[in-house]
Design a protein around this motif. Structure first.
Motif, PDB file in Angstrom:
ATOM      1  N   PRO A  37      14.365-117.913  14.752  1.00 36.08           N
ATOM      2  CA  PRO A  37      14.982-119.041  16.125  1.00 36.08           C
ATOM      3  C   PRO A  37      16.282-118.870  16.805  1.00 36.08           C
ATOM      4  CG  PRO A  37      13.547-119.945  14.139  1.00 36.08           C
ATOM      5  CD  PRO A  37      13.768-119.526  13.688  1.00 36.08           C
ATOM      6  N   GLU A  38      17.345-119.083  16.074  1.00 38.23           N
ATOM      7  CA  GLU A  38      17.946-118.451  16.686  1.00 38.23           C
ATOM      8  C   GLU A  38      18.473-117.272  16.986  1.00 38.23           C
ATOM      9  OE1 GLU A  38      19.254-118.590  12.426  1.00 38.23           O
ATOM     10  OE2 GLU A  38      18.282-119.905  13.730  1.00 38.23           O
ATOM     11  N   ASN A  39      18.370-115.713  15.967  1.00 38.09           N
ATOM     12  CA  ASN A  39      18.385-115.073  16.210  1.00 38.09           C
ATOM     13  C   ASN A  39      17.518-114.697  17.272  1.00 38.09           C
ATOM     14  OD1 ASN A  39      20.234-114.559  14.440  1.00 38.09           O
ATOM     15  ND2 ASN A  39      18.848-112.992  12.959  1.00 38.09           N
ATOM     16  N   ILE A  40      16.367-115.026  17.622  1.00 36.57           N
ATOM     17  CA  ILE A  40      15.396-114.400  18.688  1.00 36.57           C
ATOM     18  C   ILE A  40      16.202-114.895  20.025  1.00 36.57           C
ATOM     19  CG2 ILE A  40      13.339-115.487  19.610  1.00 36.57           C
ATOM     20  CD1 ILE A  40      12.111-115.375  16.686  1.00 36.57           C
ATOM     21  N   HIS A  41      16.428-116.282  19.583  1.00 33.19           N
ATOM     22  CA  HIS A  41      17.503-116.844  21.175  1.00 33.19           C
ATOM     23  C   HIS A  41      18.179-115.850  21.987  1.00 33.19           C
ATOM     24  CE1 HIS A  41      19.299-119.469  24.212  1.00 33.19           C
ATOM     25  NE2 HIS A  41      20.173-119.602  23.189  1.00 33.19           N
ATOM     26  N   ASP A  42      18.942-115.510  21.159  1.00 34.21           N
ATOM     27  CA  ASP A  42      20.268-114.657  21.536  1.00 34.21           C
ATOM     28  C   ASP A  42      19.540-113.690  22.187  1.00 34.21           C
ATOM     29  OD1 ASP A  42      22.167-115.883  20.097  1.00 34.21           O
ATOM     30  OD2 ASP A  42      22.140-114.482  18.262  1.00 34.21           O
ATOM     31  N   THR A  43      18.628-112.914  21.755  1.00 36.62           N
ATOM     32  CA  THR A  43      18.276-111.791  22.783  1.00 36.62           C
ATOM     33  C   THR A  43      18.173-111.879  23.631  1.00 36.62           C
ATOM     34  OG1 THR A  43      17.682-110.536  20.592  1.00 36.62           O
ATOM     35  CG2 THR A  43      15.831-109.747  22.110  1.00 36.62           C
ATOM     36  N   LEU A  44      16.985-113.148  23.649  1.00 33.17           N
ATOM     37  CA  LEU A  44      16.133-113.497  25.385  1.00 33.17           C
ATOM     38  C   LEU A  44      17.452-114.083  25.990  1.00 33.17           C
ATOM     39  CD1 LEU A  44      13.408-116.285  23.740  1.00 33.17           C
ATOM     40  CD2 LEU A  44      13.312-114.066  24.553  1.00 33.17           C
ATOM     41  N   ASP A  45      18.740-114.635  25.046  1.00 33.41           N
ATOM     42  CA  ASP A  45      19.485-115.030  26.458  1.00 33.41           C
ATOM     43  C   ASP A  45      20.018-114.210  27.062  1.00 33.41           C
ATOM     44  OD1 ASP A  45      21.082-117.201  27.550  1.00 33.41           O
ATOM     45  OD2 ASP A  45      22.748-115.646  25.938  1.00 33.41           O
ATOM     46  N   SER A  46      19.895-112.755  26.278  1.00 30.81           N
ATOM     47  CA  SER A  46      20.731-111.902  27.060  1.00 30.81           C
ATOM     48  C   SER A  46      20.242-110.782  27.969  1.00 30.81           C
ATOM     49  CB  SER A  46      21.240-110.926  25.756  1.00 30.81           C
ATOM     50  OG  SER A  46      20.090-110.644  25.342  1.00 30.81           O
ATOM     51  N   ASN A  47      18.462-111.142  27.833  1.00 28.98           N
ATOM     52  CA  ASN A  47      18.195-110.602  28.803  1.00 28.98           C
ATOM     53  C   ASN A  47      17.972-111.254  30.165  1.00 28.98           C
ATOM     54  OD1 ASN A  47      17.777-108.507  27.726  1.00 28.98           O
ATOM     55  ND2 ASN A  47      16.429-108.797  25.446  1.00 28.98           N
ATOM     56  N   GLY A  48      18.118-113.099  29.946  1.00 39.41           N
ATOM     57  CA  GLY A  48      17.959-113.518  31.261  1.00 39.41           C
ATOM     58  C   GLY A  48      16.830-114.459  30.998  1.00 39.41           C
ATOM     59  N   TRP A  49      16.403-114.723  29.759  1.00 36.18           N
ATOM     60  CA  TRP A  49      15.511-115.776  29.607  1.00 36.18           C
ATOM     61  C   TRP A  49      15.263-117.095  28.792  1.00 36.18           C
ATOM     62  CZ3 TRP A  49       9.615-114.502  30.262  1.00 36.18           C
ATOM     63  CH2 TRP A  49       9.041-113.214  30.553  1.00 36.18           C
ATOM     64  N   GLU A  50      15.263-118.141  29.318  1.00 37.91           N
ATOM     65  CA  GLU A  50      15.567-119.110  28.526  1.00 37.91           C
ATOM     66  C   GLU A  50      14.555-119.736  27.575  1.00 37.91           C
ATOM     67  OE1 GLU A  50      16.029-123.755  29.628  1.00 37.91           O
ATOM     68  OE2 GLU A  50      15.910-122.512  31.004  1.00 37.91           O
ATOM     69  N   THR A  51      15.103-119.554  26.496  1.00 34.61           N
ATOM     70  CA  THR A  51      13.975-120.361  25.000  1.00 34.61           C
ATOM     71  C   THR A  51      13.847-121.795  25.407  1.00 34.61           C
ATOM     72  OG1 THR A  51      15.528-119.317  23.836  1.00 34.61           O
ATOM     73  CG2 THR A  51      13.722-121.109  22.373  1.00 34.61           C
ATOM     74  N   GLN A  52      13.241-122.162  25.447  1.00 37.21           N
ATOM     75  CA  GLN A  52      12.278-124.083  26.066  1.00 37.21           C
ATOM     76  C   GLN A  52      11.769-124.460  24.836  1.00 37.21           C
ATOM     77  OE1 GLN A  52      10.805-124.411  29.758  1.00 37.21           O
ATOM     78  NE2 GLN A  52      12.264-123.316  30.622  1.00 37.21           N
ATOM     79  N   TRP A  53      11.251-123.635  24.030  1.00 41.79           N
ATOM     80  CA  TRP A  53      10.605-124.588  22.635  1.00 41.79           C
ATOM     81  C   TRP A  53      10.184-124.170  21.457  1.00 41.79           C
ATOM     82  CZ3 TRP A  53       5.760-122.276  22.014  1.00 41.79           C
ATOM     83  CH2 TRP A  53       4.920-122.370  23.505  1.00 41.79           C
ATOM     84  N   ILE A  54       9.824-124.925  20.423  1.00 38.79           N
ATOM     85  CA  ILE A  54       9.241-123.857  18.928  1.00 38.79           C
ATOM     86  C   ILE A  54       8.358-125.280  18.899  1.00 38.79           C
ATOM     87  CG2 ILE A  54       8.950-123.625  17.196  1.00 38.79           C
ATOM     88  CD1 ILE A  54      11.905-122.765  17.143  1.00 38.79           C
ATOM     89  N   PHE A  55       6.406-125.127  19.032  1.00 36.06           N
ATOM     90  CA  PHE A  55       5.669-126.596  19.261  1.00 36.06           C
ATOM     91  C   PHE A  55       5.309-125.371  17.874  1.00 36.06           C
ATOM     92  CE2 PHE A  55       6.034-127.362  23.254  1.00 36.06           C
ATOM     93  CZ  PHE A  55       5.194-128.350  22.765  1.00 36.06           C
ATOM     94  N   ARG A  56       4.542-126.364  16.486  1.00 37.36           N
ATOM     95  CA  ARG A  56       3.633-126.282  15.083  1.00 37.36           C
ATOM     96  C   ARG A  56       2.156-126.555  16.116  1.00 37.36           C
ATOM     97  NH1 ARG A  56       5.080-130.073  11.541  1.00 37.36           N
ATOM     98  NH2 ARG A  56       3.842-131.108  12.653  1.00 37.36           N
ATOM     99  N   TYR A  57       1.486-125.358  15.508  1.00 41.38           N
ATOM    100  CA  TYR A  57       0.100-125.886  16.547  1.00 41.38           C
ATOM    101  C   TYR A  57      -0.447-126.175  15.418  1.00 41.38           C
ATOM    102  CZ  TYR A  57       0.772-123.211  20.419  1.00 41.38           C
ATOM    103  OH  TYR A  57       1.864-121.884  21.932  1.00 41.38           O
ATOM    104  N   ARG A 199       8.431-110.240  39.358  1.00 44.11           N
ATOM    105  CA  ARG A 199       8.716-109.771  38.000  1.00 44.11           C
ATOM    106  C   ARG A 199      10.161-109.672  37.544  1.00 44.11           C
ATOM    107  NH1 ARG A 199       9.299-103.434  37.263  1.00 44.11           N
ATOM    108  NH2 ARG A 199      11.470-103.809  38.065  1.00 44.11           N
ATOM    109  N   PRO A 200      10.573-110.603  36.467  1.00 45.64           N
ATOM    110  CA  PRO A 200      11.611-110.384  36.112  1.00 45.64           C
ATOM    111  C   PRO A 200      12.767-109.482  35.608  1.00 45.64           C
ATOM    112  CG  PRO A 200      10.124-111.911  34.775  1.00 45.64           C
ATOM    113  CD  PRO A 200       9.835-110.821  35.104  1.00 45.64           C
ATOM    114  N   GLU A 201      13.687-109.593  35.685  1.00 46.67           N
ATOM    115  CA  GLU A 201      14.193-108.145  36.222  1.00 46.67           C
ATOM    116  C   GLU A 201      14.477-107.457  34.992  1.00 46.67           C
ATOM    117  OE1 GLU A 201      18.986-108.477  36.823  1.00 46.67           O
ATOM    118  OE2 GLU A 201      17.896-109.532  39.140  1.00 46.67           O
TER     119      GLU A 201
END
Length: 227
Positions: A37-57, A199-201
């Motif tokens: 999750p922390e590595n995914i967050h780095d990628t999202l953040d660098s592209n202008g997206w915000e991590t908001q949750w992790i759910f177990r379904y 559309r996001p940038e």
């Protein structure tokens, strides 16, 4: 090369869906380290997206859409089927999931698995079911699922213990908060608002690449959007 699968989902009587295609990056995060999750967050953040949750379904959920914001969903663990593009037509989850009580049409992604990424345009309905390993639903990140209220978001994500079928959700920075619309009622008549969400940038994972939303999402032609 990224394996991009596109699905064009027209509006239904209850669901706006979108002039933009649903994008599925199958197996994009194939290595276990890529799914941290922390590595995914780095990628999202660098592209202008915000991590908001992790759910177990849990084994199933209500079909829903987000009317004013695009969403990125990343499968971190487990497998499931995800139904896109149609509303439930019965409040009984057994009937709407396995008994045929849903609108006609849409698309079902079977065996959606860890490493798969979905870029879901505003207005596109989605419903996750047959989640495996079976478990009770739970929010695994701090807060209420609308951001990670921690001094160090990366550290908080690194501490998350993944069990069952889990997904991470992210949204464009500065966009509207996510809602949980199910179609009909107060949602009726607001389809164009979903279709016009900008559309996001950058794509949350592919950045400026034309393989992602930068190249796949065009200027919408609303005259073509008829149920």
């Amino acid at each position: 090369m990224v394996q991009v699968q596109k699905y064009h989902l027209p509006p239904t009587r209850l669901i706006p869906n979108s002039p933009q295609p649903l994008l599925h990056y199958k197996g994009l995060l194939s290595e276990p380290s890529q799914r941290r999750p922390e590595n995914i967050h780095d990628t999202l953040d660098s592209n202008g997206w915000e991590t908001q949750w992790i759910f177990r379904y849990s084994p199933t959920q209500q079909s829903h859409f987000h009317s004013r914001v695009h969403e990125a969903m990343v499968i971190l663990s487990g497998t499931a089927t995800i139904r896109f593009g149609v509303a439930d037509t019965d409040v009984d989850l057994d009937k709407s999931t396995w008994g045929g009580a849903c609108e006609a049409g849409g698309v079902e992604i079977t065996a959606a698995a860890a490493g798969d990424v979905f870029i879901i345009p505003a207005g596109v309905a989605h419903k996750t079911y047959d989640a495996s390993p079976a478990a009770a639903i739970g929010l695994l990140t701090p807060g209420e699922g609308r951001g990670i209220p921690a001094p160090d978001v990366r550290e908080a994500l690194a501490r998350v213990r993944l069990d069952g079928f889990t997904m991470m959700g992210a949204y464009p920075k500065g966009g509207s908060g996510w809602d949980f619309a199910v179609g009909g009622g107060d949602d009726a008549g607001g389809f164009e608002a979903s279709w016009n969400v900008p559309r996001p940038e950058k794509d949350p994972f592919l950045g400026d690449s034309p393989e992602g939303i930068v190249g796949q999402w065009k200027e919408p032609v609303l005259s073509e959007m008829t149920p």
